[in-house]
Design an enzyme around this catalytic site. Structure first.
Site, PDB file in Angstrom:
ATOM      1  N   LYS A  14     -33.406 -38.800  32.725  1.00 35.40           N
ATOM      2  CA  LYS A  14     -33.123 -38.603  34.153  1.00 35.40           C
ATOM      3  C   LYS A  14     -33.083 -37.108  34.507  1.00 35.40           C
ATOM      4  O   LYS A  14     -33.693 -36.690  35.486  1.00 35.40           O
ATOM      5  CB  LYS A  14     -31.765 -39.239  34.531  1.00 35.40           C
ATOM      6  N   ARG A  88     -22.448 -44.573  39.076  1.00 34.30           N
ATOM      7  CA  ARG A  88     -22.345 -45.171  37.743  1.00 34.30           C
ATOM      8  C   ARG A  88     -21.493 -46.432  37.772  1.00 34.30           C
ATOM      9  O   ARG A  88     -21.334 -47.081  36.726  1.00 34.30           O
ATOM     10  CB  ARG A  88     -21.699 -44.167  36.790  1.00 34.30           C
ATOM     11  N   ARG A 127     -31.775 -33.593  21.561  1.00 33.65           N
ATOM     12  CA  ARG A 127     -31.330 -32.705  22.643  1.00 33.65           C
ATOM     13  C   ARG A 127     -30.311 -31.698  22.112  1.00 33.65           C
ATOM     14  O   ARG A 127     -30.368 -30.517  22.431  1.00 33.65           O
ATOM     15  CB  ARG A 127     -30.726 -33.530  23.789  1.00 33.65           C
ATOM     16  N   ARG A 139     -23.836 -29.921  24.056  1.00 31.56           N
ATOM     17  CA  ARG A 139     -22.871 -30.848  24.661  1.00 31.56           C
ATOM     18  C   ARG A 139     -22.063 -31.539  23.569  1.00 31.56           C
ATOM     19  O   ARG A 139     -22.628 -32.085  22.634  1.00 31.56           O
ATOM     20  CB  ARG A 139     -23.623 -31.900  25.495  1.00 31.56           C
ATOM     21  N   ARG A 150     -20.817 -43.897  25.253  1.00 33.25           N
ATOM     22  CA  ARG A 150     -21.520 -43.701  26.533  1.00 33.25           C
ATOM     23  C   ARG A 150     -22.447 -44.878  26.825  1.00 33.25           C
ATOM     24  O   ARG A 150     -22.589 -45.302  27.974  1.00 33.25           O
ATOM     25  CB  ARG A 150     -22.282 -42.375  26.508  1.00 33.25           C
TER      26      ARG A 150
HETATM   27  P1  AMP Z   1     -24.200 -37.095  32.174  1.00 33.96           P
HETATM   28  O1  AMP Z   1     -24.496 -35.633  32.169  1.00 33.96           O
HETATM   29  O2  AMP Z   1     -24.756 -37.799  33.364  1.00 33.96           O
HETATM   30  O3  AMP Z   1     -24.589 -37.759  30.868  1.00 33.96           O
HETATM   31  O4  AMP Z   1     -22.614 -37.244  32.301  1.00 33.96           O
HETATM   32  C1  AMP Z   1     -21.756 -36.708  31.304  1.00 33.96           C
HETATM   33  C2  AMP Z   1     -20.368 -37.296  31.438  1.00 33.96           C
HETATM   34  O5  AMP Z   1     -19.822 -36.969  32.709  1.00 33.96           O
HETATM   35  C3  AMP Z   1     -20.288 -38.808  31.382  1.00 33.96           C
HETATM   36  O6  AMP Z   1     -20.246 -39.281  30.047  1.00 33.96           O
HETATM   37  C4  AMP Z   1     -18.981 -39.066  32.120  1.00 33.96           C
HETATM   38  O7  AMP Z   1     -17.869 -38.739  31.326  1.00 33.96           O
HETATM   39  C5  AMP Z   1     -19.049 -38.039  33.230  1.00 33.96           C
HETATM   40  N1  AMP Z   1     -19.729 -38.541  34.444  1.00 33.96           N
HETATM   41  C6  AMP Z   1     -20.899 -38.077  34.966  1.00 33.96           C
HETATM   42  N2  AMP Z   1     -21.224 -38.731  36.087  1.00 33.96           N
HETATM   43  C7  AMP Z   1     -20.260 -39.662  36.276  1.00 33.96           C
HETATM   44  C8  AMP Z   1     -20.039 -40.667  37.251  1.00 33.96           C
HETATM   45  N3  AMP Z   1     -20.910 -40.858  38.254  1.00 33.96           N
HETATM   46  N4  AMP Z   1     -18.921 -41.426  37.128  1.00 33.96           N
HETATM   47  C9  AMP Z   1     -18.046 -41.250  36.125  1.00 33.96           C
HETATM   48  N5  AMP Z   1     -18.202 -40.329  35.160  1.00 33.96           N
HETATM   49  C10 AMP Z   1     -19.294 -39.528  35.220  1.00 33.96           C
END
Ligand code: AMP
Length: 194
Positions: A14, A88, A127, A139, A150
């Site tokens: 994404k 989400r 990554r 990360r 996740r």
């Molecule tokens: P991402 O970079 O999209 O993989 O997000 C990294 C982390 O941020 C996730 O594992 C969640 O802990 C938090 N996070 C990101 N977006 C959301 C969301 N829309 N709702 C809840 N937690 C989020």
């Protein structure tokens, strides 16, 4: 201006595809993950609140992420907003619908990157390795262990959005396992028809 959601599990691509759309179409990427990591790095109150949840791979509260998105929607969306990693949960999806209506914006497509789960953990590990090799911050949640959490969160809370948007007639499914350029081409074709 076309506003889209990119939907798919962690590691589906994404962020990569969003970055290309920013370049190619002057769209604005709204990644709640990036926003939360930035809040954490700069040590804001939100950042302190979410740090442990981010590291453990859980979801932060709907209130926090909805608040972050609301702030961003007040800004210029240029070629359109790309919602990356948001919504989400079903509650976030409802909230986004209400926010868009309130701000006079439309949701033009929800693009699901359909991927093979068994390939995802490999992508995440890569990554982390690439970031390390490039001297970029790695990360903490890009480990095989946290990735499992996740992925569970994705199936439990986020995958129901596929049916939600399908029923609204907004869902467009594309092959996320194709080459990066081929995925970009499929997204471009969805956007051009939207
Ligand atoms: P991402 O970079 O999209 O993989 O997000 C990294 C982390 O941020 C996730 O594992 C969640 O802990 C938090 N996070 C990101 N977006 C959301 C969301 N829309 N709702 C809840 N937690 C989020």
């Amino acid at each position: 201006m076309k506003n889209i959601i990119l939907l798919g599990p962690p590691g589906a691509g994404k962020g990569t595809q969003a970055a290309r759309l920013v370049e190619a179409r002057n769209m604005v990427q709204l990644s709640t993950g990036d926003m939360l990591r930035a809040a954490r790095t700069s040590g804001t109150e939100i950042g302190r609140k979410v740090a442990a949840v981010l590291d453990a791979g859980g979801l932060v509260t709907d209130e926090i992420v909805i608040g972050l998105i609301e702030e961003k929607l007040a800004q210029d969306g240029h070629g359109g907003f790309i919602f990356d990693g948001f919504p989400r949960t079903l509650r976030q999806a409802d909230a986004l619908g209400a926010l868009l209506t309130r701000t006079g914006l439309t949701l033009d497509a929800v693009i699901e990157l359909v991927v093979d789960d068994t390939a995802l953990v490999g992508r995440i590990v890569k990554r982390a390795e690439d970031a390390k090799a490039a001297g970029q911050p790695v990360r903490k949640d890009d480990t095989p262990e946290v990735f499992q959490v996740r992925l569970q969160e994705y199936y439990k809370n986020t995958a129901p959005l596929i049916g939600y948007y399908w029923a609204k007639g907004d869902l467009r499914q594309i092959d996320g396992m194709a080459e990066m350029q081929a995925v970009a081409d499929q997204i471009a074709s969805v956007l051009d028809k939207a």
